[in-house]
Motif scaffolding. Structure first.
Motif, mmCIF file in Angstrom:
data_model
loop_
_atom_site.group_PDB
_atom_site.id
_atom_site.type_symbol
_atom_site.label_atom_id
_atom_site.label_comp_id
_atom_site.label_asym_id
_atom_site.label_seq_id
_atom_site.Cartn_x
_atom_site.Cartn_y
_atom_site.Cartn_z
ATOM 1 N N GLU A 81 79.685 -31.689 55.425
ATOM 2 C CA GLU A 81 78.280 -32.110 55.446
ATOM 3 C C GLU A 81 77.888 -32.627 56.824
ATOM 4 O OE1 GLU A 81 75.715 -35.589 53.334
ATOM 5 O OE2 GLU A 81 77.139 -34.514 52.070
ATOM 6 N N LEU A 82 78.720 -33.451 57.419
ATOM 7 C CA LEU A 82 78.467 -33.987 58.755
ATOM 8 C C LEU A 82 78.468 -32.865 59.799
ATOM 9 C CD1 LEU A 82 78.012 -36.518 60.454
ATOM 10 C CD2 LEU A 82 80.495 -36.742 60.623
ATOM 11 N N MET A 108 88.168 -36.449 54.393
ATOM 12 C CA MET A 108 87.508 -35.908 53.201
ATOM 13 C C MET A 108 86.768 -34.640 53.611
ATOM 14 S SD MET A 108 88.126 -38.068 50.747
ATOM 15 C CE MET A 108 86.872 -37.695 49.560
ATOM 16 N N HIS A 136 75.226 -30.957 59.452
ATOM 17 C CA HIS A 136 74.115 -31.770 59.942
ATOM 18 C C HIS A 136 74.030 -31.706 61.469
ATOM 19 C CE1 HIS A 136 71.264 -35.055 60.270
ATOM 20 N NE2 HIS A 136 72.102 -35.678 61.093
ATOM 21 N N SER A 154 84.673 -32.578 52.077
ATOM 22 C CA SER A 154 83.260 -32.442 51.730
ATOM 23 C C SER A 154 82.378 -33.262 52.659
ATOM 24 C CB SER A 154 83.022 -32.837 50.277
ATOM 25 O OG SER A 154 83.381 -34.190 50.066
ATOM 26 N N GLU A 155 82.819 -34.483 52.990
ATOM 27 C CA GLU A 155 82.046 -35.316 53.908
ATOM 28 C C GLU A 155 82.036 -34.713 55.305
ATOM 29 O OE1 GLU A 155 83.522 -39.293 53.821
ATOM 30 O OE2 GLU A 155 83.087 -39.530 51.692
ATOM 31 N N SER A 156 83.163 -34.197 55.744
ATOM 32 C CA SER A 156 83.254 -33.586 57.066
ATOM 33 C C SER A 156 82.381 -32.343 57.140
ATOM 34 C CB SER A 156 84.697 -33.210 57.383
ATOM 35 O OG SER A 156 85.482 -34.363 57.534
#
Length: 137
Positions: free
Chosen positions: A90-91, A84, A94, A86-88
């Motif tokens: 964001e991670l 995904m 971070h 978007s999740e990648s």
């Protein structure tokens, strides 16, 4: 009074190994050789000169190692289609933030790694070819 444990020599060696892997395996897939040389000159993945906290504690060293491993994992996953974005992203961001908080200079965003440098990728493929005759080396 607070007691903290300092980082170990093995952790520092592992971090140096991870940084080397970034320069030898990851960056060449996305950037040209001249860009990578520039990254070395400006101190990418090196501690900031003003940073007093770089690897001062066991926790900081583990944080840096983990962040570098996560970033490499995300970039490796990016080649495949089973993630995904978007999740990648964001991670990824971070972990960049955590690296910068630990005093490691990493001036990139997820978008910098969105397209593979085909010129560099072709050079990397040539380096992976096994020689059939030792006299050709």
């Amino acid at each position: 009074m607070k007691t903290v444990f300092s980082s170990t020599e093995e952790q520092e060696q592992e971090i140096a190994s991870l940084v080397s892997r970034f320069y030898e395996s990851v960056f060449p897939k996305y950037f040209t050789e001249s860009e990578i040389l520039h990254f070395r000159e400006i101190g990418v993945l090196k501690p900031n000169q003003s940073s007093v906290t770089y690897l001062a504690t066991l926790r900081d060293a583990f944080q840096v190692m983990t962040c570098l491993q996560v970033l490499m994992s995300i970039l490796d996953k990016q080649k495949r289609e089973d993630f995904m974005e978007s999740e990648s992203e964001e991670l990824f961001q971070h972990n960049i933030t955590l690296l910068n908080e630990c005093g490691i200079f990493f001036p990139f965003y997820y978008d910098h790694f969105s397209s593979i440098n085909h010129e560099a990728n072709n050079e990397m493929q040539m380096m992976d070819i096994q020689v059939a005759n030792q006299y050709l080396v």
